[in-house]
Design a protein around this motif. Structure first.
Motif, PDB file in Angstrom:
ATOM      1  N   LEU A 175       0.817  -1.214   0.000  1.00  0.00           N
ATOM      2  CA  LEU A 175       0.000   0.000   0.000  1.00  0.00           C
ATOM      3  C   LEU A 175       0.848   1.259   0.000  1.00  0.00           C
ATOM      4  O   LEU A 175       0.412   2.316  -0.491  1.00  0.00           O
ATOM      5  CB  LEU A 175      -0.933   0.007   1.214  1.00  0.00           C
ATOM      6  CG  LEU A 175      -2.002  -1.080   1.272  1.00  0.00           C
ATOM      7  CD1 LEU A 175      -2.949  -0.823   2.434  1.00  0.00           C
ATOM      8  CD2 LEU A 175      -2.780  -1.168  -0.034  1.00  0.00           C
ATOM      9  N   GLU A 176       2.073   1.176   0.526  1.00  0.00           N
ATOM     10  CA  GLU A 176       2.929   2.365   0.557  1.00  0.00           C
ATOM     11  C   GLU A 176       3.261   2.862  -0.842  1.00  0.00           C
ATOM     12  O   GLU A 176       3.480   4.068  -1.051  1.00  0.00           O
ATOM     13  CB  GLU A 176       4.211   2.076   1.350  1.00  0.00           C
ATOM     14  CG  GLU A 176       5.227   1.168   0.651  1.00  0.00           C
ATOM     15  CD  GLU A 176       4.904  -0.311   0.763  1.00  0.00           C
ATOM     16  OE1 GLU A 176       5.673  -1.129   0.225  1.00  0.00           O
ATOM     17  OE2 GLU A 176       3.877  -0.653   1.421  1.00  0.00           O
ATOM     18  N   GLU A 179       0.204   4.860  -1.919  1.00  0.00           N
ATOM     19  CA  GLU A 179       0.172   6.122  -1.181  1.00  0.00           C
ATOM     20  C   GLU A 179       1.164   7.115  -1.765  1.00  0.00           C
ATOM     21  O   GLU A 179       0.853   8.310  -1.929  1.00  0.00           O
ATOM     22  CB  GLU A 179       0.485   5.865   0.296  1.00  0.00           C
ATOM     23  CG  GLU A 179      -0.613   5.105   1.026  1.00  0.00           C
ATOM     24  CD  GLU A 179      -0.222   4.731   2.444  1.00  0.00           C
ATOM     25  OE1 GLU A 179      -1.055   4.938   3.360  1.00  0.00           O
ATOM     26  OE2 GLU A 179       0.908   4.240   2.643  1.00  0.00           O
ATOM     27  N   ALA A 180       2.359   6.645  -2.113  1.00  0.00           N
ATOM     28  CA  ALA A 180       3.379   7.535  -2.662  1.00  0.00           C
ATOM     29  C   ALA A 180       2.977   8.076  -4.026  1.00  0.00           C
ATOM     30  O   ALA A 180       3.151   9.266  -4.320  1.00  0.00           O
ATOM     31  CB  ALA A 180       4.714   6.796  -2.753  1.00  0.00           C
ATOM     32  N   LEU A 182      -0.100   8.369  -5.285  1.00  0.00           N
ATOM     33  CA  LEU A 182      -1.235   9.277  -5.135  1.00  0.00           C
ATOM     34  C   LEU A 182      -0.795  10.636  -4.606  1.00  0.00           C
ATOM     35  O   LEU A 182      -1.337  11.676  -5.002  1.00  0.00           O
ATOM     36  CB  LEU A 182      -2.278   8.651  -4.202  1.00  0.00           C
ATOM     37  CG  LEU A 182      -3.044   7.461  -4.790  1.00  0.00           C
ATOM     38  CD1 LEU A 182      -3.709   6.649  -3.691  1.00  0.00           C
ATOM     39  CD2 LEU A 182      -4.083   7.946  -5.799  1.00  0.00           C
ATOM     40  N   ALA A 183       0.206  10.628  -3.719  1.00  0.00           N
ATOM     41  CA  ALA A 183       0.708  11.895  -3.167  1.00  0.00           C
ATOM     42  C   ALA A 183       1.587  12.642  -4.157  1.00  0.00           C
ATOM     43  O   ALA A 183       1.671  13.876  -4.107  1.00  0.00           O
ATOM     44  CB  ALA A 183       1.484  11.620  -1.881  1.00  0.00           C
ATOM     45  N   ALA A 204      -5.995  -2.184  -1.564  1.00  0.00           N
ATOM     46  CA  ALA A 204      -5.978  -0.739  -1.767  1.00  0.00           C
ATOM     47  C   ALA A 204      -7.324  -0.108  -1.416  1.00  0.00           C
ATOM     48  O   ALA A 204      -7.416   1.124  -1.313  1.00  0.00           O
ATOM     49  CB  ALA A 204      -5.603  -0.417  -3.205  1.00  0.00           C
ATOM     50  N   GLU A 206      -8.433   0.088   1.349  1.00  0.00           N
ATOM     51  CA  GLU A 206      -8.195   0.799   2.600  1.00  0.00           C
ATOM     52  C   GLU A 206      -7.841   2.266   2.381  1.00  0.00           C
ATOM     53  O   GLU A 206      -7.961   3.081   3.299  1.00  0.00           O
ATOM     54  CB  GLU A 206      -7.075   0.111   3.380  1.00  0.00           C
ATOM     55  CG  GLU A 206      -7.423  -1.300   3.829  1.00  0.00           C
ATOM     56  CD  GLU A 206      -6.377  -1.916   4.728  1.00  0.00           C
ATOM     57  OE1 GLU A 206      -5.436  -1.187   5.135  1.00  0.00           O
ATOM     58  OE2 GLU A 206      -6.490  -3.116   5.046  1.00  0.00           O
ATOM     59  N   LEU A 207      -7.419   2.610   1.170  1.00  0.00           N
ATOM     60  CA  LEU A 207      -6.987   3.983   0.875  1.00  0.00           C
ATOM     61  C   LEU A 207      -8.073   4.813   0.196  1.00  0.00           C
ATOM     62  O   LEU A 207      -7.899   6.010  -0.004  1.00  0.00           O
ATOM     63  CB  LEU A 207      -5.756   3.956  -0.033  1.00  0.00           C
ATOM     64  CG  LEU A 207      -4.567   3.114   0.444  1.00  0.00           C
ATOM     65  CD1 LEU A 207      -3.459   3.154  -0.604  1.00  0.00           C
ATOM     66  CD2 LEU A 207      -4.059   3.601   1.787  1.00  0.00           C
ATOM     67  N   GLU A 210      -9.697   8.411   1.471  1.00  0.00           N
ATOM     68  CA  GLU A 210      -8.896   9.636   1.411  1.00  0.00           C
ATOM     69  C   GLU A 210      -8.238   9.833   0.050  1.00  0.00           C
ATOM     70  O   GLU A 210      -7.366  10.700  -0.086  1.00  0.00           O
ATOM     71  CB  GLU A 210      -7.811   9.596   2.500  1.00  0.00           C
ATOM     72  CG  GLU A 210      -8.335   9.397   3.905  1.00  0.00           C
ATOM     73  CD  GLU A 210      -9.264  10.520   4.334  1.00  0.00           C
ATOM     74  OE1 GLU A 210      -9.028  11.669   3.914  1.00  0.00           O
ATOM     75  OE2 GLU A 210     -10.236  10.234   5.061  1.00  0.00           O
ATOM     76  N   SER A 211      -8.647   9.077  -0.957  1.00  0.00           N
ATOM     77  CA  SER A 211      -7.947   9.110  -2.252  1.00  0.00           C
ATOM     78  C   SER A 211      -8.954   9.191  -3.393  1.00  0.00           C
ATOM     79  O   SER A 211      -9.318   8.167  -3.989  1.00  0.00           O
ATOM     80  CB  SER A 211      -7.081   7.858  -2.401  1.00  0.00           C
ATOM     81  OG  SER A 211      -6.205   7.702  -1.304  1.00  0.00           O
ATOM     82  N   LEU A 214      -8.055   7.385  -6.769  1.00  0.00           N
ATOM     83  CA  LEU A 214      -7.736   5.960  -6.737  1.00  0.00           C
ATOM     84  C   LEU A 214      -8.911   5.131  -7.247  1.00  0.00           C
ATOM     85  O   LEU A 214     -10.060   5.394  -6.904  1.00  0.00           O
ATOM     86  CB  LEU A 214      -7.395   5.534  -5.305  1.00  0.00           C
ATOM     87  CG  LEU A 214      -7.165   4.042  -5.062  1.00  0.00           C
ATOM     88  CD1 LEU A 214      -5.953   3.527  -5.829  1.00  0.00           C
ATOM     89  CD2 LEU A 214      -7.003   3.772  -3.563  1.00  0.00           C
TER      90      LEU A 214
END
Length: 364
Positions: A175-176, A179-180, A182-183, A204, A206-207, A210-211, A214
């Motif tokens: 997932l990291e 996250e990277a 998307l950021a 994914a 779980e993200l 806030e995404s 995604l």
């Protein structure tokens, strides 16, 4: 009069192209397209048949073009606070990807992915006039945030597709990494989780809260033993679902398809029990292959890459001659094996053991 494809005004970019598709051959052991070898139980089939009969009473009318009942059931299955507004369903995950690239790709835009990966991606791009760019995975076929971000910065894609577990390697992405990306990008980021149910890793999903850029793409073909039903779906922000609704064809999911899929979802616990046994069968085959000297790619899906073969096509043909169909795909020197029943896997093992070790390509 002689007439062929060459006599038609085919689009220039389609000249010389072949239709996608793995071999569909009538052989005793079929282990080439990552299907679930266990059909729905007789009870589930009876419920599906009854649901189709009920749907047939309204076949003179168009089906629910929004598939709201199915989308509601899919949201309940996925959890994570999702509702029907977060779900889009289509004719297999292939149509899901086609909708996404029709909505967010197109001329002057590109989709980025990481090879080796699913061989349909370039065709989705071609059919939607979207540029297709790739970067190689790490030597062990994994992905890191740095590798993906470097590729994103160099190519500036509109859509990034990250497959986890990846087809054909079976390797997963943490997932990291999502996250990277998307950021660090404004792209639409697609987590293609067609084989997620076979993996023990977090999804994914779980993200998603806030995404908003995604997309998590899934299919009912594998875990739900519904390859013939043709149901794929995505979970995303409602705005992305609305974009797919703009480009979809009218009434793209038949009433029968929706009815059968909803029965399958109602029996998710029973069908997913087979997922666990298939994952165990795949891991058992990998252990056997290592013991017999094969190179094996660590997989978290219902399939395995084994090699390395100097002439993998000859091995593929040797097995086919014995009534066993696997897939000639992936990195050079490897063959992909879908997990089958214990009996099917035993037949494959015996065939691999029986191959003439002096024949080029028959053994690693």
């Amino acid at each position: 009069m002689s007439f062929s494809l060459n006599d038609l005004p085919l689009r220039a970019d389609l000249v010389g192209e072949e239709p996608y598709g793995a071999p569909q051959l009538d052989v005793p052991v079929v282990l080439n397209v990552n299907e679930n070898p266990y059909p729905p139980s007789p009870l589930i089939r009876q419920e599906m048949a009854a649901a189709v009969v009920r749907a047939a009473g309204g076949l003179n009318r168009y089906p629910d073009r929004e598939a709201l009942g199915l989308r509601t059931d899919l949201a309940a299955y996925l959890g994570h606070g999702l509702t029907a507004d977060n779900i889009w369903a289509a004719n297999g995950s292939n149509e899901v990807m086609s909708h996404l690239l029709t909505a967010f790709g197109g001329p002057g835009r590109s989709v980025l992915t990481f090879t080796p990966t699913y061989s349909m991606y370039p065709e989705y791009a071609r059919n939607t006039f979207t540029g297709y760019v790739t970067e190689p995975r790490n030597p062990d076929f994994t992905l890191t945030a740095d590798l993906v971000l470097d590729a994103v910065q160099r190519h500036d894609p509109t859509v990034v597709v990250i497959t986890t577990p990846n087809n054909p390697t079976g390797t997963s992405v943490g997932l990291e990494v999502f996250e990277a990306v998307l950021a660090g990008s404004d792209a639409i980021v697609v987590a293609d989780e067609a084989y997620q149910e076979f993996s023990g890793r977090p999804s994914a999903l779980e993200l998603l809260a806030e995404s908003p850029r995604l997309v998590v793409s899934r299919t009912m073909s594998k875990a739900f033993a519904l390859a013939g039903g043709r149901v794929g779906y995505l979970a995303a922000h409602p705005a992305i679902v609305d974009a797919c609704r703009i480009v979809r064809l009218p009434y793209h999911l038949s009433a029968q398809t929706q009815a059968v899929a909803r029965v399958a979802l109602a029996h998710a616990d029973e069908l997913l029990a087979q997922v666990r046994s298939l994952a165990a069968e795949a891991r058992s085959f990998e252990a056997w292959a290592r013991e017999h000297g094969y190179d094996v790619v660590d997989s978290e899906a219902n399939f395995t890459l084994i090699g390395r073969f100097p002439d993998r096509h000859r091995v593929w043909q040797d097995l086919l001659d014995r009534g066993i169909l696997i897939r000639e795909t992936g990195p050079d020197g490897f063959l992909r094996v879908s997990a089958g029943t214990p009996q099917e896997m035993n037949l494959l093992k015996h065939a691999l053991e029986d191959l003439d070790p002096t024949r080029e390509g028959s053994r690693p």
